[in-house]
Design a protein around this motif. Structure first.
Motif, PDB file in Angstrom:
ATOM      1  N   MET A 196      -9.835   9.882   2.029  1.00  0.00           N
ATOM      2  CA  MET A 196      -8.874  10.934   1.802  1.00  0.00           C
ATOM      3  C   MET A 196      -7.487  10.324   1.602  1.00  0.00           C
ATOM      4  N   ILE A 197      -6.811  10.792   0.588  1.00  0.00           N
ATOM      5  CA  ILE A 197      -5.471  10.291   0.277  1.00  0.00           C
ATOM      6  C   ILE A 197      -4.435  11.193   0.950  1.00  0.00           C
ATOM      7  N   ILE A 198      -3.466  10.552   1.595  1.00  0.00           N
ATOM      8  CA  ILE A 198      -2.420  11.271   2.317  1.00  0.00           C
ATOM      9  C   ILE A 198      -1.079  10.929   1.670  1.00  0.00           C
ATOM     10  N   SER A 199      -0.335  11.939   1.298  1.00  0.00           N
ATOM     11  CA  SER A 199       0.988  11.712   0.700  1.00  0.00           C
ATOM     12  C   SER A 199       1.948  11.184   1.767  1.00  0.00           C
ATOM     13  N   LYS A 200       3.040  10.626   1.308  1.00  0.00           N
ATOM     14  CA  LYS A 200       4.043  10.081   2.221  1.00  0.00           C
ATOM     15  C   LYS A 200       4.598  11.166   3.141  1.00  0.00           C
ATOM     16  N   VAL A 201       4.877  12.330   2.592  1.00  0.00           N
ATOM     17  CA  VAL A 201       5.415  13.437   3.393  1.00  0.00           C
ATOM     18  C   VAL A 201       4.401  13.851   4.460  1.00  0.00           C
ATOM     19  N   ASP A 202       3.148  14.040   4.053  1.00  0.00           N
ATOM     20  CA  ASP A 202       2.111  14.409   5.021  1.00  0.00           C
ATOM     21  C   ASP A 202       1.923  13.323   6.078  1.00  0.00           C
ATOM     22  N   PHE A 203       2.000  12.068   5.655  1.00  0.00           N
ATOM     23  CA  PHE A 203       1.856  10.955   6.586  1.00  0.00           C
ATOM     24  C   PHE A 203       2.957  10.985   7.636  1.00  0.00           C
ATOM     25  N   LEU A 204       4.191  11.214   7.197  1.00  0.00           N
ATOM     26  CA  LEU A 204       5.317  11.280   8.135  1.00  0.00           C
ATOM     27  C   LEU A 204       5.132  12.432   9.126  1.00  0.00           C
ATOM     28  N   ILE A 205       4.660  13.558   8.637  1.00  0.00           N
ATOM     29  CA  ILE A 205       4.444  14.710   9.513  1.00  0.00           C
ATOM     30  C   ILE A 205       3.329  14.419  10.514  1.00  0.00           C
ATOM     31  N   ARG A 206       2.218  13.881  10.023  1.00  0.00           N
ATOM     32  CA  ARG A 206       1.060  13.660  10.890  1.00  0.00           C
ATOM     33  C   ARG A 206       1.284  12.562  11.919  1.00  0.00           C
ATOM     34  N   THR A 207       2.135  11.592  11.595  1.00  0.00           N
ATOM     35  CA  THR A 207       2.384  10.490  12.532  1.00  0.00           C
ATOM     36  C   THR A 207       3.621  10.711  13.390  1.00  0.00           C
ATOM     37  N   HIS A 208       4.400  11.728  13.058  1.00  0.00           N
ATOM     38  CA  HIS A 208       5.652  12.013  13.768  1.00  0.00           C
ATOM     39  C   HIS A 208       6.629  10.842  13.649  1.00  0.00           C
ATOM     40  N   LEU A 209       6.598  10.170  12.498  1.00  0.00           N
ATOM     41  CA  LEU A 209       7.514   9.060  12.241  1.00  0.00           C
ATOM     42  C   LEU A 209       8.682   9.543  11.410  1.00  0.00           C
ATOM     43  N   ASP A 210       9.795   8.816  11.513  1.00  0.00           N
ATOM     44  CA  ASP A 210      10.905   9.089  10.609  1.00  0.00           C
ATOM     45  C   ASP A 210      10.813   8.119   9.431  1.00  0.00           C
ATOM     46  N   GLN A 211      11.517   8.458   8.373  1.00  0.00           N
ATOM     47  CA  GLN A 211      11.492   7.687   7.126  1.00  0.00           C
ATOM     48  C   GLN A 211      11.850   6.217   7.361  1.00  0.00           C
ATOM     49  N   GLN A 212      12.879   5.967   8.150  1.00  0.00           N
ATOM     50  CA  GLN A 212      13.351   4.603   8.381  1.00  0.00           C
ATOM     51  C   GLN A 212      12.295   3.762   9.099  1.00  0.00           C
ATOM     52  N   THR A 213      11.657   4.333  10.103  1.00  0.00           N
ATOM     53  CA  THR A 213      10.620   3.601  10.829  1.00  0.00           C
ATOM     54  C   THR A 213       9.469   3.261   9.905  1.00  0.00           C
ATOM     55  N   LEU A 214       9.060   4.220   9.090  1.00  0.00           N
ATOM     56  CA  LEU A 214       7.970   3.963   8.144  1.00  0.00           C
ATOM     57  C   LEU A 214       8.333   2.834   7.191  1.00  0.00           C
ATOM     58  N   GLU A 215       9.544   2.849   6.668  1.00  0.00           N
ATOM     59  CA  GLU A 215       9.972   1.794   5.743  1.00  0.00           C
ATOM     60  C   GLU A 215       9.954   0.420   6.422  1.00  0.00           C
ATOM     61  N   ILE A 216      10.359   0.367   7.678  1.00  0.00           N
ATOM     62  CA  ILE A 216      10.338  -0.904   8.414  1.00  0.00           C
ATOM     63  C   ILE A 216       8.905  -1.383   8.581  1.00  0.00           C
ATOM     64  N   TRP A 217       8.006  -0.483   8.954  1.00  0.00           N
ATOM     65  CA  TRP A 217       6.603  -0.867   9.151  1.00  0.00           C
ATOM     66  C   TRP A 217       5.972  -1.349   7.852  1.00  0.00           C
ATOM     67  N   ILE A 218       6.359  -0.741   6.734  1.00  0.00           N
ATOM     68  CA  ILE A 218       5.854  -1.198   5.436  1.00  0.00           C
ATOM     69  C   ILE A 218       6.451  -2.555   5.102  1.00  0.00           C
ATOM     70  N   GLN A 219       7.741  -2.737   5.360  1.00  0.00           N
ATOM     71  CA  GLN A 219       8.400  -4.013   5.097  1.00  0.00           C
ATOM     72  C   GLN A 219       7.776  -5.137   5.936  1.00  0.00           C
ATOM     73  N   GLU A 220       7.435  -4.825   7.176  1.00  0.00           N
ATOM     74  CA  GLU A 220       6.794  -5.813   8.055  1.00  0.00           C
ATOM     75  C   GLU A 220       5.329  -6.049   7.682  1.00  0.00           C
ATOM     76  N   GLU A 221       4.823  -5.216   6.755  1.00  0.00           N
ATOM     77  CA  GLU A 221       3.429  -5.244   6.306  1.00  0.00           C
ATOM     78  C   GLU A 221       2.460  -4.856   7.408  1.00  0.00           C
ATOM     79  N   TRP A 222       2.946  -4.055   8.361  1.00  0.00           N
ATOM     80  CA  TRP A 222       2.055  -3.482   9.365  1.00  0.00           C
ATOM     81  C   TRP A 222       1.237  -2.373   8.729  1.00  0.00           C
ATOM     82  N   LEU A 223       1.834  -1.712   7.750  1.00  0.00           N
ATOM     83  CA  LEU A 223       1.144  -0.725   6.926  1.00  0.00           C
ATOM     84  C   LEU A 223       1.288  -1.174   5.481  1.00  0.00           C
ATOM     85  N   VAL A 224       0.200  -1.095   4.726  1.00  0.00           N
ATOM     86  CA  VAL A 224       0.231  -1.496   3.321  1.00  0.00           C
ATOM     87  C   VAL A 224      -0.366  -0.354   2.502  1.00  0.00           C
ATOM     88  N   PRO A 225       0.461   0.647   2.216  1.00  0.00           N
ATOM     89  CA  PRO A 225      -0.061   1.785   1.452  1.00  0.00           C
ATOM     90  C   PRO A 225      -0.296   1.410  -0.004  1.00  0.00           C
TER      91      PRO A 225
END
Length: 89
Positions: free
Chosen positions: A1-30
């Motif tokens: 199942m594909i989850i959009s960025k907006v839905d992902f932020l809602i479902r994980t209760h993350l803010d945009q900045q935290t998500l960007e950091i996790w992607i930059q750290e390559e903890w998440l690789v969407p």
């Protein structure tokens, strides 16, 4: 199942900045679809694990990176072994 960025932020209760950091750290690789990242159920589980490690267990960023790397190695070994254990076609 594909989850959009907006839905992902809602479902994980993350803010945009935290998500960007996790992607930059390559903890998440969407994956990228139309220049917008899309996420999987596995990404959702991984984000929840990262949040639990940081908030509930007090693991620092370096520790999170080490733990995720070890988990990735374990999953890779399991995939490799399961392929070798299957009978030939």
């Amino acid at each position: 199942m594909i989850i959009s960025k907006v839905d992902f932020l809602i479902r994980t209760h993350l803010d945009q900045q935290t998500l960007e950091i996790w992607i930059q750290e390559e903890w998440l690789v969407p994956e990228n679809a139309d220049a917008e990242p899309v996420f999987s159920e596995e990404d959702l589980a991984r984000a929840n694990l990262i949040r639990d490690l940081q908030q509930d267990m007090g693991v620092n960023n370096e520790g999170v990176g080490v733990i995720l790397n070890l988990l990735d190695q374990i999953h890779g070994l399991r995939r490799a072994l399961s392929g070798k254990l299957q009978p030939p076609s």
